[in-house]
Design an enzyme around this catalytic site. Structure first.
Site, mmCIF file in Angstrom:
data_model
loop_
_atom_site.group_PDB
_atom_site.id
_atom_site.type_symbol
_atom_site.label_atom_id
_atom_site.label_comp_id
_atom_site.label_asym_id
_atom_site.label_seq_id
_atom_site.Cartn_x
_atom_site.Cartn_y
_atom_site.Cartn_z
ATOM 1 C CB SER A 102 -1.002 -8.838 1.787
ATOM 2 O OG SER A 102 -0.173 -10.421 1.782
ATOM 3 C CG ASP A 241 -0.898 -13.503 -0.691
ATOM 4 O OD1 ASP A 241 -0.948 -13.774 -1.285
ATOM 5 O OD2 ASP A 241 -0.567 -12.497 0.153
ATOM 6 C CG ASP A 243 0.065 -9.393 -2.057
ATOM 7 O OD1 ASP A 243 -0.192 -10.408 -1.399
ATOM 8 O OD2 ASP A 243 0.626 -8.740 -1.749
ATOM 9 C CG ASP A 245 3.190 -10.953 -0.987
ATOM 10 O OD1 ASP A 245 2.239 -11.676 -0.737
ATOM 11 O OD2 ASP A 245 3.604 -9.776 -0.310
#
EC number: 5.4.2.10
Length: 445
Positions: A102, A241, A243, A245
């Site tokens: 992440s 960000d 990833d 999400d």
């Protein structure tokens, strides 16, 4: 419920090459997950990853482990986490796997699973996988080994899904948008989505090299996008960000619009259209300004523990649809099963178009109250929060703040810290109150 040894609240995560994040564990994890998942379902698993250099290594190891357990594997390559959740559903796969840490630096990585409906894997299944990890790896017979293929059109499928969340009778023509992809998994997705909807897009953080993910860009490092919005004269900015999400936004004045403000926009828009079910779920860290602004509109507000997993649990318990964190995890269960930064951005833009309003105008009714967080380190087994001195200090501050203030004391889950958070109308007053309580915690620890 049994104690989990490997899985945390968001899968397995750590520094690459140490602890749990090794290729050996990834291979065994793929096999163990394959053993559990093959007991029912389609025997098909999708793997996606972000742009970290270690993603290739973990992808190969997981692929080998799943194949050894007899599962077929479909590779997506670098794709946002919510894209894996979406394509897991549309391909009727038994599970989806995301290789990502992440918003963490490139030297960290992680592995998390989605169930066949695109939601995070059930706790009981994670426990079953952990039980299999304790067993010696046994490969299925050769004719039962899983095959591996690549989803060639994953990017196009997800772009169309994202665009489908924007009103068909509207466009973004005339808007100049800065899009920061954090050198992460959305680098080849997000700019295309907003361009195809008609916006003029200035992309930054869109040149991943394996080691620059989240490096001074993205939703956790907003200075560059704020500067770019101002220098380019853009209408707004969207920061994702690593990833994809999580989302933060920037208005035309270069001011950050956080997750709490985004939740306010989405709730107001849903209420205006008569589609708001119930209220809004925030967390213990959500700004009191969100609570007060929603109260003024007679929209219920509830707080969960910190973490999008807990936001989702409370949404399901209350049968509400909209929730999230001030850090930018936004859930709208009418538009997906997990946090999706691109879709959240599209929903905000749709609200702007429907109301013919700017980002500044949509957030103006919500007053963000000053919030001060002080971390106090403590030693030993004694719990400072049980001290009468700390309780007295908290009670004094709460009585002085009244209805337009809030105090939150909580232990860190990862460090020997007490987090002291105080909110109120005046920053200097809030700071003084926070230090008063922090001093009481120090004297009690």
């Amino acid at each position: 419920m049994s104690e989990r040894k490997f899985f945390g609240t968001d899968g397995i995560r750590g520094k690459v090459g140490s602890g749990q994040m090794t290729p050996e564990l990834a291979l065994k994890l793929g096999w163990a997950a394959g053993r559990v998942l093959s007991r029912s379902g389609t025997n098909k698993v999708i793997i996606g990853k972000d742009t970290r250099i270690s993603g290739y290594m973990f992808e190969s190891a997981l692929e080998a482990g799943l194949s050894a357990a007899g599962l077929n594997v479909m590779l997506m390559g670098p794709m946002p986490t919510p894209a894996v959740a979406y394509l897991t559903r549309t391909f009727r796969a038994e599970a989806g796997v995301v290789i990502s840490a992440s918003h963490n630096p490139y030297y960290d990585n992680g592995i998390k699973f989605f169930s066949n409906d695109g939601s995070k894997l059930d706790d009981n299944l994670e426990l079953e996988i952990e039980a299999e990890l304790e067993k010696p790896l046994e490969c299925v017979e050769s004719h039962l080994l899983g095959k591996v293929s690549r989803i060639e059109d994953a990017r196009g499928r997800y772009i169309e899904y994202c665009k489908g969340n924007f009103p068909a009778d509207q466009t973004l023509t005339g808007l100049k948008i800065v899009v920061d992809c954090a050198h992460g998994a959305t680098y080849h997705i997000a700019p295309a989505v907003f361009r195809e909807l008609g916006a003029e897009v200035i992309a930054i953080g869109d040149k991943p090299n394996g080691v620059n993910i989240n490096d001074k860009v993205g939703a956790t490092s907003m200075a560059k996008i704020c500067e770019t919005v101002l220098t380019e004269g853009a209408d707004l900015g969207i920061a994702l960000d690593g990833d994809g999400d999580r989302i933060m936004m920037v208005n035309s004045r270069g001011e950050v619009i956080d997750g709490d403000q985004i939740l306010y926009i989405l709730a107001c828009d849903a209420k205006a259209r008569g589609v708001l079910r119930g209220g809004v779920v925030g967390t213990l860290m959500s700004n009191l300004g969100l609570d007060l602004a929603l109260q003024a509109l007679d929209i219920p507000f509830a707080r969960s523990k910190v973490g999008d997993r807990y936001v989702m649990e409370l949404l399901k318990e209350l049968d509400w649809r909209i929730g999230g964190e001030n850090s930018g995890h936004i859930l709208n269960l009418d538009h997906g099963t997990t946090g999706d930064g691109i879709v959240a951005g599209i929903l905000v833009l749709a609200a702007m178009r429907r109301q013919n309003a700017t980002l500044e105008q949509l957030t103006a009714p919500m007053e963000m109250l000053p919030q001060v967080l002080v971390n106090v380190r403590f030693e030993g087994e004694h719990d400072p929060l049980s001290s009468d001195k700390v309780k007295a200090a908290q009670a004094l501050v709460e009585s002085q703040l009244g209805a337009r203030g809030r105090v939150l004391l909580r232990k860190s889950g990862t460090e020997p810290l007490i987090r002291v958070m105080v909110e109120g109308d005046d920053h200097n007053t809030v700071l003084a109150h926070a230090n008063l309580i922090a001093d009481a915690v120090k004297s009690a620890s």
